[in-house]
Structure formats: structure tokens, C-alpha cells
Design a protein around this motif. Structure first.
Motif, short mmCIF file in Angstrom:
data_model
loop_
_atom_site.label_atom_id
_atom_site.label_comp_id
_atom_site.label_asym_id
_atom_site.label_seq_id
_atom_site.Cartn_x
_atom_site.Cartn_y
_atom_site.Cartn_z
N GLU A 1 0.83 -1.21 0.00
CA GLU A 1 0.00 0.00 0.00
C GLU A 1 0.86 1.25 0.00
OE1 GLU A 1 -3.68 2.05 2.54
OE2 GLU A 1 -2.83 0.11 3.15
N ARG A 2 2.02 1.17 0.65
CA ARG A 2 2.94 2.31 0.67
C ARG A 2 4.33 1.83 0.25
NH1 ARG A 2 3.45 7.52 2.23
NH2 ARG A 2 5.40 8.21 3.21
N MET A 3 4.77 2.31 -0.91
CA MET A 3 6.10 1.98 -1.41
C MET A 3 7.11 3.04 -0.98
SD MET A 3 5.12 0.67 -5.28
CE MET A 3 6.86 0.43 -5.73
N PRO A 4 8.40 2.78 -1.06
CA PRO A 4 9.40 3.77 -0.67
C PRO A 4 9.66 4.83 -1.74
CG PRO A 4 10.49 1.76 -1.36
CD PRO A 4 9.02 1.47 -1.38
N SER A 5 8.70 5.00 -2.66
CA SER A 5 8.87 5.95 -3.76
C SER A 5 8.85 7.39 -3.30
CB SER A 5 7.78 5.72 -4.81
OG SER A 5 7.67 4.36 -5.13
N ASN A 6 8.38 7.64 -2.07
CA ASN A 6 8.45 9.00 -1.55
C ASN A 6 9.90 9.48 -1.48
OD1 ASN A 6 8.78 6.99 0.44
ND2 ASN A 6 8.29 8.43 2.10
N LEU A 7 10.84 8.55 -1.20
CA LEU A 7 12.25 8.91 -1.16
C LEU A 7 12.74 9.32 -2.56
CD1 LEU A 7 14.99 9.18 0.18
CD2 LEU A 7 15.31 6.70 -0.11
N ILE A 8 12.26 8.60 -3.58
CA ILE A 8 12.63 8.96 -4.95
C ILE A 8 12.17 10.38 -5.27
CG2 ILE A 8 12.29 8.43 -7.40
CD1 ILE A 8 11.94 5.50 -6.57
N GLN A 9 10.94 10.70 -4.86
CA GLN A 9 10.41 12.04 -5.12
C GLN A 9 11.23 13.11 -4.39
OE1 GLN A 9 8.98 11.41 -7.84
NE2 GLN A 9 7.24 12.77 -7.44
N ALA A 10 11.63 12.81 -3.16
CA ALA A 10 12.46 13.75 -2.41
C ALA A 10 13.81 13.95 -3.10
CB ALA A 10 12.66 13.25 -0.98
N GLN A 11 14.41 12.86 -3.55
CA GLN A 11 15.70 12.95 -4.25
C GLN A 11 15.58 13.75 -5.54
OE1 GLN A 11 16.33 8.72 -4.52
NE2 GLN A 11 17.87 8.72 -2.90
N ARG A 12 14.50 13.52 -6.30
CA ARG A 12 14.30 14.23 -7.56
C ARG A 12 14.15 15.73 -7.31
NH1 ARG A 12 9.94 13.63 -10.14
NH2 ARG A 12 10.74 13.86 -12.27
N ASP A 13 13.44 16.06 -6.25
CA ASP A 13 13.28 17.48 -5.94
C ASP A 13 14.59 18.08 -5.45
OD1 ASP A 13 11.41 19.75 -5.71
OD2 ASP A 13 11.95 19.64 -3.58
N PHE A 14 15.35 17.31 -4.70
CA PHE A 14 16.63 17.79 -4.16
C PHE A 14 17.60 18.13 -5.29
CE2 PHE A 14 19.35 17.70 -0.24
CZ PHE A 14 20.55 18.06 -0.86
N PHE A 15 17.77 17.20 -6.23
CA PHE A 15 18.80 17.44 -7.24
C PHE A 15 18.30 18.16 -8.49
CE2 PHE A 15 17.56 13.03 -8.61
CZ PHE A 15 17.19 13.31 -9.91
N GLY A 16 16.98 18.16 -8.72
CA GLY A 16 16.49 18.76 -9.96
C GLY A 16 15.28 19.65 -9.81
N ALA A 17 14.87 19.92 -8.59
CA ALA A 17 13.69 20.76 -8.35
C ALA A 17 12.48 20.28 -9.12
CB ALA A 17 14.00 22.23 -8.70
N HIS A 18 12.28 18.94 -9.13
CA HIS A 18 11.17 18.36 -9.89
C HIS A 18 9.85 18.40 -9.13
CE1 HIS A 18 13.77 17.10 -13.12
NE2 HIS A 18 14.57 16.47 -12.28
N THR A 19 9.87 18.88 -7.92
CA THR A 19 8.70 19.00 -7.04
C THR A 19 8.20 17.65 -6.54
OG1 THR A 19 6.91 18.95 -8.71
CG2 THR A 19 7.99 21.09 -8.28
N TYR A 20 7.29 17.71 -5.58
CA TYR A 20 6.69 16.51 -5.01
C TYR A 20 5.28 16.85 -4.56
CZ TYR A 20 8.32 19.04 -0.88
OH TYR A 20 8.57 20.02 0.06
N GLU A 21 4.51 15.83 -4.26
CA GLU A 21 3.16 16.01 -3.73
C GLU A 21 3.13 15.53 -2.29
OE1 GLU A 21 0.26 15.32 -7.52
OE2 GLU A 21 1.46 13.59 -6.93
N LEU A 22 2.23 16.10 -1.50
CA LEU A 22 2.14 15.77 -0.08
C LEU A 22 0.86 15.02 0.23
CD1 LEU A 22 3.39 19.13 1.50
CD2 LEU A 22 4.61 16.94 1.46
N ILE A 23 0.93 14.18 1.24
CA ILE A 23 -0.23 13.42 1.69
C ILE A 23 -1.26 14.39 2.29
CG2 ILE A 23 -1.04 11.64 3.30
CD1 ILE A 23 1.80 10.44 3.14
N GLY A 24 -2.48 14.30 1.79
CA GLY A 24 -3.56 15.10 2.36
C GLY A 24 -3.58 16.56 1.95
N ARG A 25 -2.74 16.96 0.99
CA ARG A 25 -2.72 18.35 0.53
C ARG A 25 -2.70 18.39 -0.99
NH1 ARG A 25 1.86 21.80 3.51
NH2 ARG A 25 0.88 23.38 2.18
N ASP A 26 -3.43 19.29 -1.56
CA ASP A 26 -3.46 19.45 -3.01
C ASP A 26 -2.26 20.27 -3.48
OD1 ASP A 26 -5.86 18.06 -3.22
OD2 ASP A 26 -7.07 19.89 -2.98
N GLY A 27 -1.91 20.09 -4.76
CA GLY A 27 -0.84 20.89 -5.35
C GLY A 27 0.50 20.19 -5.33
#
Length: 273
Positions: free
Chosen positions: A235-261
Motif C-alpha cells: 500500500e505504501r512503497m518507498p517511492s516517496n524517497l525517490i520524489q524527495a531525491q528528484r526534488d533535491f537534485f532537480g527541483a522536480h517538485t513533489y506532492e504531499l499526503i492530504g494536501r493538493d498541489g
């Protein structure tokens, strides 16, 4: 790989296993012809033709095209992907030969001293993997139909394949029934009867993949089947870390649990203790 290197079986024993499997739930065109291959000898020879054939597999491109289309659709079919990759790896014979002389295989006892009893694990592992690869293929067709408005009738596709083709198998009857009962079935893993098959085969696939890794045997399709299943049921994969890494090195942004945008953080400004 498992029969020869893991269980140390001879060609006659392997032929008998495939022949028996073809009389049960694993019945399929490929199992049928494999049983025949393990008994075929050219005239005036005392050994199988198979043992004279080079271990460098060719291909016409259908597997590659399937993987390419799946990637275009952002849909995972890792068992099909790894099957294509292993064909490609087989073509690098000289590199494999050099590596074989550098990296010794795992030495020791065979997988078991009672291969007859181990066959139950292998049968379950094969069935689990076969069901998984069908599920991935049908999921790809479902996604393509949705994306390109093909209006595919998946039950009828299963019915056609059941009538005769290289992927003909007795399991196609189960697949046909699943899509016949629910024409909007997105993935075979969600069908009740398929769920029972997977649960009943889990012990075998886990045992075989684990034993093969311990003994240095390459069974990438089986391992990919099990890993796909375990990721699919997460139900929950560790892909949140991938999103954090992408935003860290390339400003690719991420989405948050329970918040739009979408959001971006200035990670380099994080205060270090």
C-alpha cells in the motif's frame, strides 16, 4: 537452470517432469514442446540435439516492442522486460566466458537431496510466475485500450489465445472466466480465483527464489515475478524517497499526503546540527 545445476538432473528426468507438468494445471504449448525437445535426438546420435545448440538466443523484436510500448504507457511489466534482457545478455558469450573464469560459482550441495519432493516447490514457482506474466500482459492491454480507445474485449482475447497460439495454456480458461465475469477488471491479481492461485503458490516461489540466490543460480523471471507481486501488494512503497531525491537534485517538485498541489523545498538550506 534449476533442474540441471540446482537439482543435478539428467535429460531423461527433465523430460519426464515437463511431460508430467503438461498433464496438469501447467499444461501449455511451451511446456508441451519443451518436453519433446528434451527427448529429441538427431539420427545416428546418442545425445540430445539440445546439448549441441549454442546458448545465444535470437529474437525478432516482439518482446522489445512490448517493453517499449509499456514504458511509453508508464506501465510496469518487469517479467517480460527481464526475459527480453536475458535474451540480450545471452548474445554476449565472450563476455560471459571471461566472467565465468573470474567469478567462481557457488560450490556445495545441490538444492536438495530429495529432488522429487522439491518438485512441488518448482511447480508452484512456475505457476506463480506464469500467472504473473499473463497478468502483466493483460494489464498492458487494458492500459493501451484505455489510452488509445481500442475498446478491447479482454475475455475474447483470452478466448482467442485459448484456441491456439504459442502462449496457449490451460490457465487461459481461468483468465477468460475472470474477464468474462468482470469486463472492467483492471488487473488479474484482483480476481478472486487468481488470488487463490497466487496465495497457494507463494510458499513455492519464495522457496525457489531464495534457494536459487543462495546457490548462485540465475532465475531472473521468477525473482521478477515475486518482486512485482510484493511491490504490487504494498500500500505504501518507498517511492516517496525517490520524489524527495528528484526534488533535491532537480527541483522536480513533489506532492504531499492530504494536501493538493505540488511543492518544492530548498533542501540545501537545511540546517545541520
Amino acid at each position: 537452470e534449476i533442474f540441471k545445476k540446482g537439482l543435478r538432473l539428467d535429460n531423461d528426468a527433465v523430460h519426464n517432469i515437463f511431460d508430467q507438468w503438461n498433464k496438469g494445471r501447467l499444461q501449455s504449448f511451451l511446456i508441451e514442446i519443451t518436453a519433446e525437445i528434451f527427448s529429441f535426438k538427431n539420427a545416428n546420435t546418442d545425445h540430445l540435439l539440445l546439448d549441441d545448440i549454442r546458448d545465444e538466443a535470437k529474437s525478432k523484436g516482439t518482446g522489445k516492442w512490448t517493453s517499449q510500448v509499456a514504458m511509453d504507457l508508464n506501465l510496469p511489466i518487469p517479467v517480460i522486460d527481464i526475459a527480453v534482457s536475458m535474451r540480450d545478455l545471452s548474445k554476449y558469450k565472450s563476455l560471459r566466458t571471461k566472467a565465468a573464469n573470474i567469478y567462481a560459482g557457488v560450490q556445495g550441495e545441490p538444492l536438495t537431496k530429495k529432488p522429487d519432493k522439491y518438485l512441488t516447490n518448482l511447480e508452484q514457482a512456475y505457476y506463480f510466475s506464469m500467472v504473473t506474466v499473463y497478468a502483466q500482459g493483460m494489464h498492458l492491454l487494458y492500459k493501451a485500450s484505455e489510452t488509445y480507445n481500442y475498446k478491447l474485449e479482454l475475455d475474447q482475447i483470452a478466448k482467442i489465445w485459448r484456441g491456439g497460439c504459442i502462449i496457449r495454456s490451460s490457465f487461459l480458461e481461468d483468465m477468460y472466466s475472470a474477464f468474462r465475469a468482470n469486463e472492467k477488471l483492471e488487473h488479474l491479481f484482483l480476481d478472486g480465483s487468481v488470488q487463490s492461485i497466487l496465495k497457494d503458490s507463494l510458499r513455492g516461489i519464495r522457496t525457489v527464489v531464495s534457494d536459487a540466490a543462495t546457490h548462485g543460480l540465475a532465475i531472473p523471471a521468477y525473482a521478477a515475478s515475486l518482486n512485482y507481486f510484493d511491490a504490487f501488494r504494498s500500500e505504501r512503497m518507498p517511492s516517496n524517497l525517490i520524489q524527495a531525491q528528484r526534488d533535491f537534485f532537480g527541483a522536480h517538485t513533489y506532492e504531499l499526503i492530504g494536501r493538493d498541489g505540488v511543492f518544492h523545498s530548498e533542501w540545501n538550506n537545511n540546517v545541520k546540527a
